[in-house]
Write a protein that holds these residues in place. Structure first.
Motif, PDB file in Angstrom:
ATOM      1  N   CYS A 179       1.097  -1.387   0.351  1.00 45.71           N
ATOM      2  CA  CYS A 179       0.196  -0.106   0.044  1.00 45.71           C
ATOM      3  C   CYS A 179       0.574   1.459   0.046  1.00 45.71           C
ATOM      4  N   LYS A 180       0.605   2.291  -0.858  1.00 41.17           N
ATOM      5  CA  LYS A 180       1.049   3.592  -0.731  1.00 41.17           C
ATOM      6  C   LYS A 180       0.657   3.876   0.220  1.00 41.17           C
ATOM      7  N   HIS A 181      -0.047   4.429   1.208  1.00 44.56           N
ATOM      8  CA  HIS A 181      -0.824   5.512   2.312  1.00 44.56           C
ATOM      9  C   HIS A 181      -0.499   4.120   3.217  1.00 44.56           C
ATOM     10  N   TYR A 182      -0.599   4.052   4.115  1.00 40.27           N
ATOM     11  CA  TYR A 182      -1.149   3.761   5.306  1.00 40.27           C
ATOM     12  C   TYR A 182      -1.029   4.364   7.129  1.00 40.27           C
ATOM     13  N   TYR A 183      -2.119   5.237   7.319  1.00 43.96           N
ATOM     14  CA  TYR A 183      -2.323   5.542   8.023  1.00 43.96           C
ATOM     15  C   TYR A 183      -2.403   5.397  10.072  1.00 43.96           C
ATOM     16  N   LEU A 184      -2.057   5.705  11.427  1.00 49.53           N
ATOM     17  CA  LEU A 184      -2.450   5.386  12.200  1.00 49.53           C
ATOM     18  C   LEU A 184      -2.560   6.273  12.863  1.00 49.53           C
ATOM     19  N   GLN A 185      -4.513   6.170  13.290  1.00 51.50           N
ATOM     20  CA  GLN A 185      -4.744   7.029  13.777  1.00 51.50           C
ATOM     21  C   GLN A 185      -4.965   6.856  15.452  1.00 51.50           C
ATOM     22  N   GLN A 186      -4.597   8.030  15.738  1.00 46.28           N
ATOM     23  CA  GLN A 186      -5.078   8.207  17.688  1.00 46.28           C
ATOM     24  C   GLN A 186      -6.359   8.182  17.809  1.00 46.28           C
ATOM     25  N   TYR A 187      -6.633   7.133  18.807  1.00 55.79           N
ATOM     26  CA  TYR A 187      -7.952   6.052  19.566  1.00 55.79           C
ATOM     27  C   TYR A 187      -7.984   7.707  20.327  1.00 55.79           C
ATOM     28  N   VAL A 188      -9.378   7.971  20.332  1.00 52.75           N
ATOM     29  CA  VAL A 188     -10.215   9.215  21.274  1.00 52.75           C
ATOM     30  C   VAL A 188     -11.406   8.281  22.150  1.00 52.75           C
ATOM     31  N   PRO A 189     -10.631   8.181  22.996  1.00 52.07           N
ATOM     32  CA  PRO A 189     -11.841   7.703  23.942  1.00 52.07           C
ATOM     33  C   PRO A 189     -13.485   8.218  24.165  1.00 52.07           C
ATOM     34  N   THR A 190     -15.183   7.781  23.907  1.00 55.82           N
ATOM     35  CA  THR A 190     -15.719   8.494  23.705  1.00 55.82           C
ATOM     36  C   THR A 190     -16.331   7.889  25.090  1.00 55.82           C
ATOM     37  N   GLU A 191     -17.875   8.661  25.581  1.00 50.49           N
ATOM     38  CA  GLU A 191     -18.229   8.145  26.723  1.00 50.49           C
ATOM     39  C   GLU A 191     -18.442   6.655  27.198  1.00 50.49           C
ATOM     40  N   HIS A 192     -18.615   5.831  25.878  1.00 51.84           N
ATOM     41  CA  HIS A 192     -19.188   4.408  26.408  1.00 51.84           C
ATOM     42  C   HIS A 192     -17.323   3.548  26.547  1.00 51.84           C
ATOM     43  N   CYS A 193     -16.169   4.384  26.115  1.00 47.45           N
ATOM     44  CA  CYS A 193     -15.052   3.885  26.430  1.00 47.45           C
ATOM     45  C   CYS A 193     -14.079   3.798  26.926  1.00 47.45           C
ATOM     46  N   LYS A 194     -14.528   5.173  28.126  1.00 47.47           N
ATOM     47  CA  LYS A 194     -13.591   6.363  28.498  1.00 47.47           C
ATOM     48  C   LYS A 194     -12.493   5.661  29.266  1.00 47.47           C
ATOM     49  N   GLU A 195     -12.934   5.066  29.975  1.00 46.77           N
ATOM     50  CA  GLU A 195     -11.977   4.001  30.814  1.00 46.77           C
ATOM     51  C   GLU A 195     -10.541   3.836  30.162  1.00 46.77           C
ATOM     52  N   THR A 196     -10.489   3.511  29.352  1.00 53.18           N
ATOM     53  CA  THR A 196      -9.605   2.878  28.320  1.00 53.18           C
ATOM     54  C   THR A 196      -9.187   3.766  27.776  1.00 53.18           C
ATOM     55  N   LEU A 197      -8.129   3.709  27.813  1.00 53.37           N
ATOM     56  CA  LEU A 197      -7.022   5.266  28.042  1.00 53.37           C
ATOM     57  C   LEU A 197      -5.952   4.834  26.483  1.00 53.37           C
ATOM     58  N   ALA A 198      -5.748   6.147  26.405  1.00 51.22           N
ATOM     59  CA  ALA A 198      -5.491   5.914  24.857  1.00 51.22           C
ATOM     60  C   ALA A 198      -3.968   6.109  24.896  1.00 51.22           C
ATOM     61  N   HIS A 199      -3.118   5.614  24.391  1.00 48.53           N
ATOM     62  CA  HIS A 199      -1.574   5.352  24.381  1.00 48.53           C
ATOM     63  C   HIS A 199      -1.193   6.939  24.143  1.00 48.53           C
ATOM     64  N   PRO A 200      -0.016   7.222  24.708  1.00 44.60           N
ATOM     65  CA  PRO A 200       0.996   8.853  24.451  1.00 44.60           C
ATOM     66  C   PRO A 200       1.192   9.114  22.913  1.00 44.60           C
ATOM     67  N   SER A 201       0.875  10.143  22.291  1.00 47.46           N
ATOM     68  CA  SER A 201       1.739  10.619  21.382  1.00 47.46           C
ATOM     69  C   SER A 201       2.652   9.842  20.947  1.00 47.46           C
ATOM     70  N   SER A 202       3.999  10.020  22.138  1.00 49.62           N
ATOM     71  CA  SER A 202       5.298   9.116  21.511  1.00 49.62           C
ATOM     72  C   SER A 202       5.734   7.860  20.889  1.00 49.62           C
ATOM     73  N   TYR A 203       3.858   6.570  21.633  1.00 53.05           N
ATOM     74  CA  TYR A 203       4.011   5.233  21.675  1.00 53.05           C
ATOM     75  C   TYR A 203       4.031   5.666  20.160  1.00 53.05           C
ATOM     76  N   LEU A 204       2.501   5.897  19.452  1.00 48.99           N
ATOM     77  CA  LEU A 204       2.315   6.064  18.062  1.00 48.99           C
ATOM     78  C   LEU A 204       3.645   7.111  17.086  1.00 48.99           C
ATOM     79  N   VAL A 205       4.661   7.634  17.234  1.00 51.41           N
ATOM     80  CA  VAL A 205       5.179   8.654  16.510  1.00 51.41           C
ATOM     81  C   VAL A 205       6.556   7.099  16.793  1.00 51.41           C
ATOM     82  N   GLU A 206       6.951   6.279  17.621  1.00 52.33           N
ATOM     83  CA  GLU A 206       8.127   5.680  17.422  1.00 52.33           C
ATOM     84  C   GLU A 206       7.204   4.288  16.507  1.00 52.33           C
ATOM     85  N   THR A 207       6.149   4.094  16.450  1.00 52.44           N
ATOM     86  CA  THR A 207       5.455   3.346  16.299  1.00 52.44           C
ATOM     87  C   THR A 207       5.951   3.226  14.517  1.00 52.44           C
TER      88      THR A 207
END
Ligand code: SF4
Length: 223
Positions: A179-207
């Motif tokens: 593929c020519k384009h692969y995007y990692l999208q930051q997860y944003v918790p919503t009301e029904h999943c707010k107990e699951t926290l997002a990875h730090p931005s630095s982890y996305l950058v590292e990956t």
């Protein structure tokens, strides 16, 4: 068409362009982090003709139209083709977003589309961490990846939500090799999943950097 939402102009949904976004209701998956759950159950809210009139009125400032959802391939395929052709008659390109579970419908739609974005939510054997899914649907998604890669301008994208880790992303990248384009999208918790926290931005950058250093065209959205 079961049009449940409409955005007249978006700067982030069509590659390098401004697009109107048409949301259809209904989805065959049930991802726990879905941001469109309300929209999925809402049925048809807008008339197709009204939406097309609004698109035509603003065509001068648009490059394309994104059909998203929900899952657009659940719409009647012939009706969807008519809708796509009506957009193209206005002079705009069409992008389709899909979860890839219906390659037998996607293959009929591809000749009418300009761009496809497919979500790959996890390594295929770990999909059930995010949604209820059958083996048949997993096989279908693999088929869609192949179809899309071989036939159309495209992107793949993954919401990098826990419990996905860097190694999972590497595995996903391997499954969409070419593929020519692969995007990692930051997860944003919503009301029904707010107990699951997002990875730090630095982890996305590292990956992302790790993938890029291995020649993958990986970019990040949402940080
Ligand atoms: S496939 Fe997309 S629209 Fe359907 S439940 Fe998952 S996140 Fe929501």
């Amino acid at each position: 068409m079961h049009i449940a939402g409409f955005t007249p102009n978006s700067f982030v949904d069509y590659p390098d362009g401004i697009a109107a976004v048409v949301f259809v209701s209904g989805c065959n998956l049930d991802c726990w982090y879905c941001h469109n759950k309300g929209l999925i159950d809402s049925g048809a809210v807008y008339y197709e003709d009204d939406i097309l009139k609004r698109i035509e009125k603003h065509k001068g400032m648009l490059d394309g139209v994104v059909i998203t959802g929900g899952e657009p391939t659940l719409e009647n395929t012939e009706e969807l083709i008519v809708f796509i052709n009506r957009i193209k008659a206005i002079g705009l390109k069409v992008k389709l977003d899909t979860n890839g579970t219906h390659p037998e419908r996607l293959i009929k739609l591809l000749p009418y589309l300009d761009y496809v974005a497919m979500d790959v939510k996890a390594p295929f054997e770990k999909y059930n961490v995010f949604t209820r899914i059958s083996d048949k649907e997993i096989t279908a998604m693999k088929e869609s990846v192949k179809l899309i890669l071989e036939n159309i301008d495209c992107e793949f994208r993954t919401t990098f939500a826990p419990p996905l880790i860097k190694e999972d992303i590497l595995e996903i990248a391997a499954s969409i090799r070419g593929c020519k384009h692969y995007y990692l999208q930051q997860y944003v918790p919503t009301e029904h999943c707010k107990e699951t926290l997002a990875h730090p931005s630095s982890y996305l950058v590292e990956t992302s950097n790790l993938l890029r250093s291995n020649g993958y065209p990986c970019e990040i959205r949402g940080i």
